[in-house]
Design a protein around this motif. Structure first.
Motif, PDB file in Angstrom:
ATOM      1  N   VAL A   1       0.859  -1.183   0.000  1.00  0.00           N
ATOM      2  CA  VAL A   1       0.000   0.000   0.000  1.00  0.00           C
ATOM      3  C   VAL A   1       0.893   1.229   0.000  1.00  0.00           C
ATOM      4  O   VAL A   1       1.774   1.360   0.851  1.00  0.00           O
ATOM      5  CB  VAL A   1      -0.914   0.029   1.247  1.00  0.00           C
ATOM      6  CG1 VAL A   1      -1.873   1.206   1.172  1.00  0.00           C
ATOM      7  CG2 VAL A   1      -1.679  -1.283   1.397  1.00  0.00           C
ATOM      8  N   ALA A   2       0.653   2.131  -0.955  1.00  0.00           N
ATOM      9  CA  ALA A   2       1.558   3.273  -1.081  1.00  0.00           C
ATOM     10  C   ALA A   2       0.879   4.464  -1.742  1.00  0.00           C
ATOM     11  O   ALA A   2       0.091   4.310  -2.679  1.00  0.00           O
ATOM     12  CB  ALA A   2       2.790   2.873  -1.899  1.00  0.00           C
ATOM     13  N   THR A   3       1.221   5.641  -1.251  1.00  0.00           N
ATOM     14  CA  THR A   3       0.915   6.883  -1.967  1.00  0.00           C
ATOM     15  C   THR A   3       2.022   7.033  -3.006  1.00  0.00           C
ATOM     16  O   THR A   3       2.933   7.841  -2.846  1.00  0.00           O
ATOM     17  CB  THR A   3       0.930   8.078  -0.990  1.00  0.00           C
ATOM     18  OG1 THR A   3       2.136   7.994  -0.196  1.00  0.00           O
ATOM     19  CG2 THR A   3      -0.273   8.048  -0.061  1.00  0.00           C
ATOM     20  N   LEU A   4       1.939   6.266  -4.077  1.00  0.00           N
ATOM     21  CA  LEU A   4       3.123   6.076  -4.913  1.00  0.00           C
ATOM     22  C   LEU A   4       3.267   7.110  -6.021  1.00  0.00           C
ATOM     23  O   LEU A   4       4.364   7.603  -6.258  1.00  0.00           O
ATOM     24  CB  LEU A   4       3.141   4.668  -5.507  1.00  0.00           C
ATOM     25  CG  LEU A   4       4.541   4.196  -5.919  1.00  0.00           C
ATOM     26  CD1 LEU A   4       5.462   4.082  -4.716  1.00  0.00           C
ATOM     27  CD2 LEU A   4       4.478   2.872  -6.655  1.00  0.00           C
ATOM     28  N   THR A   5       2.177   7.431  -6.733  1.00  0.00           N
ATOM     29  CA  THR A   5       2.349   8.268  -7.921  1.00  0.00           C
ATOM     30  C   THR A   5       1.262   9.327  -8.058  1.00  0.00           C
ATOM     31  O   THR A   5       0.077   9.043  -7.850  1.00  0.00           O
ATOM     32  CB  THR A   5       2.324   7.401  -9.205  1.00  0.00           C
ATOM     33  OG1 THR A   5       1.036   6.796  -9.351  1.00  0.00           O
ATOM     34  CG2 THR A   5       3.403   6.340  -9.180  1.00  0.00           C
ATOM     35  N   GLY A   6       1.679  10.517  -8.459  1.00  0.00           N
ATOM     36  CA  GLY A   6       0.714  11.542  -8.828  1.00  0.00           C
ATOM     37  C   GLY A   6      -0.104  11.121 -10.033  1.00  0.00           C
ATOM     38  O   GLY A   6      -1.261  11.534 -10.200  1.00  0.00           O
TER      39      GLY A   6
ATOM     40  N   ASP B   1      -2.218   1.642  -5.059  1.00  0.00           N
ATOM     41  CA  ASP B   1      -1.749   3.028  -5.106  1.00  0.00           C
ATOM     42  C   ASP B   1      -2.860   3.912  -4.579  1.00  0.00           C
ATOM     43  O   ASP B   1      -3.909   4.085  -5.209  1.00  0.00           O
ATOM     44  CB  ASP B   1      -1.381   3.406  -6.546  1.00  0.00           C
ATOM     45  CG  ASP B   1      -0.592   4.714  -6.612  1.00  0.00           C
ATOM     46  OD1 ASP B   1      -0.747   5.555  -5.706  1.00  0.00           O
ATOM     47  OD2 ASP B   1       0.173   4.898  -7.588  1.00  0.00           O
ATOM     48  N   ILE B   2      -2.632   4.493  -3.394  1.00  0.00           N
ATOM     49  CA  ILE B   2      -3.654   5.288  -2.713  1.00  0.00           C
ATOM     50  C   ILE B   2      -3.328   6.783  -2.769  1.00  0.00           C
ATOM     51  O   ILE B   2      -3.791   7.557  -1.932  1.00  0.00           O
ATOM     52  CB  ILE B   2      -3.836   4.833  -1.247  1.00  0.00           C
ATOM     53  CG1 ILE B   2      -2.519   4.984  -0.455  1.00  0.00           C
ATOM     54  CG2 ILE B   2      -4.352   3.409  -1.183  1.00  0.00           C
ATOM     55  CD1 ILE B   2      -2.681   4.821   1.045  1.00  0.00           C
ATOM     56  N   ALA B   3      -2.548   7.177  -3.785  1.00  0.00           N
ATOM     57  CA  ALA B   3      -2.134   8.582  -3.871  1.00  0.00           C
ATOM     58  C   ALA B   3      -3.322   9.532  -3.955  1.00  0.00           C
ATOM     59  O   ALA B   3      -3.245  10.671  -3.488  1.00  0.00           O
ATOM     60  CB  ALA B   3      -1.214   8.783  -5.076  1.00  0.00           C
ATOM     61  N   GLY B   4      -4.428   9.085  -4.552  1.00  0.00           N
ATOM     62  CA  GLY B   4      -5.589   9.953  -4.664  1.00  0.00           C
ATOM     63  C   GLY B   4      -6.574   9.822  -3.533  1.00  0.00           C
ATOM     64  O   GLY B   4      -7.363  10.745  -3.267  1.00  0.00           O
ATOM     65  N   THR B   5      -6.572   8.700  -2.838  1.00  0.00           N
ATOM     66  CA  THR B   5      -7.622   8.411  -1.853  1.00  0.00           C
ATOM     67  C   THR B   5      -7.186   8.550  -0.404  1.00  0.00           C
ATOM     68  O   THR B   5      -8.021   8.461   0.497  1.00  0.00           O
ATOM     69  CB  THR B   5      -8.151   6.979  -2.060  1.00  0.00           C
ATOM     70  OG1 THR B   5      -7.051   6.053  -2.019  1.00  0.00           O
ATOM     71  CG2 THR B   5      -8.868   6.852  -3.395  1.00  0.00           C
TER      72      THR B   5
END
Length: 498
Positions: A374-379, A464-468
């Motif tokens: 689980v990661a805030t990985l990418t814009g 990828d939780i970059a948006g949530t």
């Protein structure tokens, strides 16, 4: 807030407010709402007839009892169309109602099991959703605010029913909802903390507290131990910061076997400046939340330990800052990861995947049968899906199907993204085995393809939780700031596997 269940008559229950429900299209109140309406002299029926109460989803109408009930006021909440009612909608309804009642100074609230008895909702599911919705919807992070809130807090919510035969179902739903909400709010607290209060050391201290409270095994690997294990990718990111990196391993053992059934791997960048490839100053403060993946897996494991499924689970968090110090990683450098693969650094702002590469390799070395990272990985993920869905990437369709189903049960939407082999071409390096970014196009996919190299043939899902992971405005039971996504998804997944 304390949430309880009770076998009691809602009409005789003393509280600052009652919550009762009306479905869209109902011409008159039904069930317990009808009994409350009768006690109020038909006030709810009159408002339905006048078109003021329509039963539309999330509509809240507050009626003062004026002494006709022990409760001071009644909140009539719209449940939408009966055929469309879901647990997720109930969560949002409860959050909306409770925030409204908090603003009116209701210190205690009671309600019936909303939607219970419909095709999709039983009493346990209703109670769970109401508990989650109220606790998540009333969440506020005020640790560093010295001023008292303008309105008081709701101290107690009681979900009542007159049928003693339903008590076990009510208690089961309450317990699960309370545990899931507590864990979600724990993750929110960690992500909302300023970066100077959530350093890698602070994150390690949080892991110590979690291990002690919930009876988990914990290993905190220091820089020297990570070096001995060959974690060159993780330590490469850490070398620009004076804060010592911490590699955290938490274990829950639900069965006697030494097998590692699933590893939950969380990105733990406690502040991401971008390093030498520095980010624009605007919005950089939000990068305190770049450890949301790590917070999620730690919080999820705390809930799993409370629920005690018969499964062994490991959480792995590689915690560090990414800063542009004099010793920082540079574009053009080559790192050797724990797996032995070498990595060319194109951008130091593609650091999360470096730390995850070693964390995933560690989980594999520990024999993990399944891995979910689980990661805030990418814009790029946020651009693709906004703040509504998390993106899922996988090498195993069976596992990702279970992850998506677990998210659906939690109301945490997940959309599977493509992983065609052609995308791997973008990650090819001329000077190393792989480079750490595949360029501008399909950035979320090429980042996932990078991680796939380290997952190998182990069944693996990347979220990828970059948006949530954050929301800029109130929406249902999500409040401004950290969302706690995907804590409840991870817990549901482990319960399903167990």
């Amino acid at each position: 807030m304390e949430v309880n269940v009770a076998i009691a008559d809602i009409v005789r229950f003393e509280a600052g407010a009652l919550i009762v429900g009306v479905f869209e299209g109902e011409e008159r109140p039904e069930g317990d709402t009808a009994r409350v309406d009768e006690a109020l002299g038909g006030a709810i029926s009159q408002l339905i007839g006048a078109g003021e109460i329509k039963g539309k989803l999330n509509q809240v109408t507050v009626i003062h009892s004026l002494g006709k009930l022990p409760a001071v006021r009644v909140a009539v909440v719209g449940l939408g169309k009966k055929a469309d009612i879901t647990a997720e909608k109930l969560r949002g309804v409860m959050a909306q109602a409770c925030r409204g009642l908090r603003s009116r100074g209701a210190g205690t609230v009671a309600g019936t099991a909303l939607g219970a008895g419909t095709a999709a909702i039983d009493w346990a599911k209703s109670t769970q959703a109401m508990t989650e919705g109220s606790l998540l919807g009333l969440y506020a992070f005020r640790k560093h605010i010295t001023k008292e809130p303008d309105n008081g807090e709701i101290r107690q919510l009681t979900i009542v029913d007159t049928d003693a035969g339903k008590l076990v179902s009510l208690e089961d739903g309450l317990r699960l909802g309370r545990i899931l909400a507590r864990a979600t709010n724990m993750a929110r607290d960690m992500v909302n903390e300023p970066a100077n209060y959530m350093t890698p050391t602070d994150m390690a201290n949080a892991a110590v507290e979690v291990s002690r409270t919930f009876g988990l095994e914990l290993a905190v690997l220091e820089r020297e131990q990570a070096l001995e294990l060959g974690m060159g990718a993780f330590l490469g990111v850490a070398q620009g910061s004076r804060q010592p990196p911490k590699f955290l391993v938490l274990r829950y053992n639900g069965r006697s076997s030494a097998e590692n059934d699933i590893a939950l791997v969380g990105k733990g960048i406690t502040f991401d400046s971008g390093g030498i490839s520095i980010k624009p100053s605007e919005g950089m403060g939000d990068m305190k939340g770049d450890m949301a993946g790590g917070a999620s897996v730690m919080a999820a494991l705390s809930a799993i330990a409370e629920l005690k499924p018969r499964i062994n689970v490991m959480a792995v968090i590689a915690a560090t800052e990414n800063l542009p110090g004099g010793t920082a990683l540079k574009p053009g450098d080559v790192l050797k990861s724990m797996s032995g693969r070498t990595i060319e650094i194109i951008s130091t702002d593609a650091e999360g995947r470096l730390t995850l590469a070693d964390a995933i390799a560690y989980a594999r070395k520990q024999g993990a049968k399944n891995i979910v990272d689980v990661a805030t990985l990418t814009g790029a993920m946020r651009i693709a899906l906004g703040d509504i869905c998390s993106g899922a990437f996988t090498n195993n369709q069976e596992l990702v199907n279970k992850v998506i189903a677990a998210g659906s049960d939690a109301g945490e939407r997940i959309w599977q993204m493509p992983m065609y082999d052609e995308y791997r071409e973008q990650n090819k390096s001329d000077v190393a085995d792989i480079k750490n970014t595949g360029g501008r196009y399909a950035g979320a996919i090429t980042a996932a393809q990078f991680l796939a190299e380290f997952a190998g043939d182990t069944p693996w899902v990347h979220l990828d939780i970059a948006g949530t992971n954050m929301t800029e405005k109130e929406r249902g039971y999500l409040v401004k700031g950290a969302t706690g996504i995907p804590v409840r998804t991870l817990v549901n997944l482990v319960l399903a596997l167990g």
